[in-house]
Design a protein around this motif. Structure first.
Motif, PDB file in Angstrom:
ATOM      1  N   GLN A 161     137.356  37.269  95.943  1.00  0.00           N
ATOM      2  CA  GLN A 161     138.309  38.374  95.938  1.00  0.00           C
ATOM      3  C   GLN A 161     139.254  38.338  97.146  1.00  0.00           C
ATOM      4  O   GLN A 161     140.321  38.930  97.109  1.00  0.00           O
ATOM      5  CB  GLN A 161     137.580  39.732  95.927  1.00  0.00           C
ATOM      6  CG  GLN A 161     136.817  40.026  94.668  1.00  0.00           C
ATOM      7  CD  GLN A 161     135.395  39.464  94.695  1.00  0.00           C
ATOM      8  OE1 GLN A 161     135.032  38.706  95.589  1.00  0.00           O
ATOM      9  NE2 GLN A 161     134.607  39.825  93.688  1.00  0.00           N
ATOM     10  N   LEU A 162     138.837  37.665  98.194  1.00  0.00           N
ATOM     11  CA  LEU A 162     139.657  37.589  99.413  1.00  0.00           C
ATOM     12  C   LEU A 162     140.531  36.345  99.462  1.00  0.00           C
ATOM     13  O   LEU A 162     141.209  36.115 100.455  1.00  0.00           O
ATOM     14  CB  LEU A 162     138.760  37.638 100.647  1.00  0.00           C
ATOM     15  CG  LEU A 162     137.932  38.913 100.828  1.00  0.00           C
ATOM     16  CD1 LEU A 162     137.106  38.826 102.089  1.00  0.00           C
ATOM     17  CD2 LEU A 162     138.816  40.144 100.854  1.00  0.00           C
ATOM     18  N   GLN A 163     140.527  35.536  98.426  1.00  0.00           N
ATOM     19  CA  GLN A 163     141.339  34.320  98.429  1.00  0.00           C
ATOM     20  C   GLN A 163     142.733  34.631  97.893  1.00  0.00           C
ATOM     21  O   GLN A 163     143.138  34.166  96.834  1.00  0.00           O
ATOM     22  CB  GLN A 163     140.638  33.219  97.663  1.00  0.00           C
ATOM     23  CG  GLN A 163     139.387  32.773  98.377  1.00  0.00           C
ATOM     24  CD  GLN A 163     138.634  31.687  97.656  1.00  0.00           C
ATOM     25  OE1 GLN A 163     138.972  31.304  96.553  1.00  0.00           O
ATOM     26  NE2 GLN A 163     137.592  31.194  98.299  1.00  0.00           N
ATOM     27  N   TYR A 179     155.629  38.454  93.442  1.00  0.00           N
ATOM     28  CA  TYR A 179     154.767  38.129  94.579  1.00  0.00           C
ATOM     29  C   TYR A 179     153.983  36.830  94.372  1.00  0.00           C
ATOM     30  O   TYR A 179     154.019  35.931  95.213  1.00  0.00           O
ATOM     31  CB  TYR A 179     153.808  39.285  94.858  1.00  0.00           C
ATOM     32  CG  TYR A 179     152.872  39.019  96.007  1.00  0.00           C
ATOM     33  CD1 TYR A 179     153.361  38.945  97.306  1.00  0.00           C
ATOM     34  CD2 TYR A 179     151.516  38.829  95.799  1.00  0.00           C
ATOM     35  CE1 TYR A 179     152.512  38.704  98.371  1.00  0.00           C
ATOM     36  CE2 TYR A 179     150.661  38.590  96.853  1.00  0.00           C
ATOM     37  CZ  TYR A 179     151.159  38.530  98.137  1.00  0.00           C
ATOM     38  OH  TYR A 179     150.319  38.271  99.189  1.00  0.00           O
ATOM     39  N   TYR A 180     153.284  36.716  93.254  1.00  0.00           N
ATOM     40  CA  TYR A 180     152.448  35.525  93.041  1.00  0.00           C
ATOM     41  C   TYR A 180     153.273  34.287  92.690  1.00  0.00           C
ATOM     42  O   TYR A 180     152.793  33.166  92.858  1.00  0.00           O
ATOM     43  CB  TYR A 180     151.379  35.802  91.979  1.00  0.00           C
ATOM     44  CG  TYR A 180     150.281  36.666  92.534  1.00  0.00           C
ATOM     45  CD1 TYR A 180     149.372  36.151  93.443  1.00  0.00           C
ATOM     46  CD2 TYR A 180     150.175  37.998  92.182  1.00  0.00           C
ATOM     47  CE1 TYR A 180     148.372  36.938  93.981  1.00  0.00           C
ATOM     48  CE2 TYR A 180     149.171  38.800  92.713  1.00  0.00           C
ATOM     49  CZ  TYR A 180     148.274  38.263  93.610  1.00  0.00           C
ATOM     50  OH  TYR A 180     147.288  39.041  94.160  1.00  0.00           O
ATOM     51  N   LYS A 219     149.980  29.193  96.158  1.00  0.00           N
ATOM     52  CA  LYS A 219     149.100  28.473  97.100  1.00  0.00           C
ATOM     53  C   LYS A 219     149.846  27.371  97.851  1.00  0.00           C
ATOM     54  O   LYS A 219     149.688  27.219  99.058  1.00  0.00           O
ATOM     55  CB  LYS A 219     147.906  27.898  96.337  1.00  0.00           C
ATOM     56  CG  LYS A 219     146.836  27.359  97.237  1.00  0.00           C
ATOM     57  CD  LYS A 219     145.590  27.023  96.459  1.00  0.00           C
ATOM     58  CE  LYS A 219     144.484  26.681  97.419  1.00  0.00           C
ATOM     59  NZ  LYS A 219     143.187  26.636  96.791  1.00  0.00           N
ATOM     60  N   ARG A 220     150.667  26.630  97.146  1.00  0.00           N
ATOM     61  CA  ARG A 220     151.404  25.530  97.780  1.00  0.00           C
ATOM     62  C   ARG A 220     152.350  26.044  98.858  1.00  0.00           C
ATOM     63  O   ARG A 220     152.428  25.491  99.946  1.00  0.00           O
ATOM     64  CB  ARG A 220     152.165  24.761  96.715  1.00  0.00           C
ATOM     65  CG  ARG A 220     152.895  23.570  97.238  1.00  0.00           C
ATOM     66  CD  ARG A 220     153.567  22.812  96.129  1.00  0.00           C
ATOM     67  NE  ARG A 220     154.344  21.728  96.688  1.00  0.00           N
ATOM     68  CZ  ARG A 220     154.867  20.766  95.995  1.00  0.00           C
ATOM     69  NH1 ARG A 220     154.697  20.732  94.701  1.00  0.00           N
ATOM     70  NH2 ARG A 220     155.553  19.819  96.573  1.00  0.00           N
ATOM     71  N   PHE A 221     153.062  27.128  98.546  1.00  0.00           N
ATOM     72  CA  PHE A 221     153.989  27.713  99.522  1.00  0.00           C
ATOM     73  C   PHE A 221     153.233  28.225 100.743  1.00  0.00           C
ATOM     74  O   PHE A 221     153.659  28.006 101.881  1.00  0.00           O
ATOM     75  CB  PHE A 221     154.795  28.849  98.879  1.00  0.00           C
ATOM     76  CG  PHE A 221     155.719  29.534  99.836  1.00  0.00           C
ATOM     77  CD1 PHE A 221     156.918  28.952 100.190  1.00  0.00           C
ATOM     78  CD2 PHE A 221     155.374  30.759 100.393  1.00  0.00           C
ATOM     79  CE1 PHE A 221     157.766  29.574 101.083  1.00  0.00           C
ATOM     80  CE2 PHE A 221     156.215  31.391 101.289  1.00  0.00           C
ATOM     81  CZ  PHE A 221     157.418  30.793 101.635  1.00  0.00           C
ATOM     82  N   CYS A 222     152.112  28.916 100.521  1.00  0.00           N
ATOM     83  CA  CYS A 222     151.335  29.464 101.640  1.00  0.00           C
ATOM     84  C   CYS A 222     150.798  28.371 102.559  1.00  0.00           C
ATOM     85  O   CYS A 222     150.867  28.487 103.777  1.00  0.00           O
ATOM     86  CB  CYS A 222     150.190  30.319 101.108  1.00  0.00           C
ATOM     87  SG  CYS A 222     150.719  31.851 100.352  1.00  0.00           S
ATOM     88  N   VAL A 223     150.280  27.302 101.955  1.00  0.00           N
ATOM     89  CA  VAL A 223     149.761  26.190 102.765  1.00  0.00           C
ATOM     90  C   VAL A 223     150.902  25.535 103.549  1.00  0.00           C
ATOM     91  O   VAL A 223     150.760  25.242 104.742  1.00  0.00           O
ATOM     92  CB  VAL A 223     149.022  25.169 101.868  1.00  0.00           C
ATOM     93  CG1 VAL A 223     148.717  23.897 102.621  1.00  0.00           C
ATOM     94  CG2 VAL A 223     147.743  25.781 101.311  1.00  0.00           C
TER      95      VAL A 223
END
Length: 197
Positions: A12-14, A90-91, A96-100
């Protein structure tokens, strides 16, 4: 460590917000780990000497983790801006790719930014006293005991300080101005709807 452990183990925190929070936690752990072991050892052994190489590494780590932390705080502010001001995308935006990539850029820029300071320490000449009046190897303390020309490193420090100090601060403040404006707009629309009903 608890934040990092929970973020990695709990599904849930990912989410992007917790991903940046875990990166910030790692930066905080490393930030304090750069200076504290030497300080504790020097107090316990009553030996406050440090080699030039260890001093440069300590200063480089301290400045690099500080710079990375400033940039990560701006990344977190951008994440909150997208979550509140553009929630439908938002999503798509914070995938994930952008955040990394965003977090890696913060780390790389933070570590690249402080490289000239470490380079200066190895190239500078230290004549006279080699005693630092400081509890760890700080750039300002090293500049005071250096007999080399410090003009160029001081200019680099001011420029990078403006870029990595004022830049993230301005981005964070700007994102929160937009967030507050969005919240006030939502509140105003609800008030208007209540008046007409």
């Amino acid at each position: 460590m608890l934040i990092v452990t929970l973020g990695c183990s709990c599904r849930q925190l990912q989410k992007p917000m917790f991903f940046f929070l875990m990166n910030l936690s790692v930066a905080d752990i490393c930030f304090s780990s750069v200076t504290m072991p030497w300080i504790i050892t020097s107090i316990l052994l009553n030996n406050r000497t440090i080699s030039l190489r260890a001093c440069a590494m300590q200063m480089y780590g301290f400045l690099a983790f500080t710079s990375s932390e400033f940039l990560l705080l701006s990344a977190m502010a951008y994440d909150r801006y997208i979550a509140i001001c553009d929630p439908l995308h938002y999503y798509l935006t914070m995938n994930k790719r952008f955040c990394v990539s965003f977090a890696a850029s913060c780390w790389l820029l933070g570590f690249a930014d402080t490289f000239p300071h470490a380079w200066f320490i190895f190239k500078a000449c230290y004549c006279g006293s080699n005693r630092l009046n400081h509890f760890f190897c700080d750039l300002t303390a090293l500049l005071k005991i250096s007999c080399s020309d410090t003009y160029s490193i001081e200019r680099i420090t001011y420029v990078e300080g403006a870029f990595l100090g004022f830049g993230p601060f301005l981005l964070t403040v700007t994102s929160y101005i937009f967030i507050i404006n969005t919240i006030l707009t939502i509140h105003s629309i609800k008030l208007l709807k209540g008046l007409y009903q």
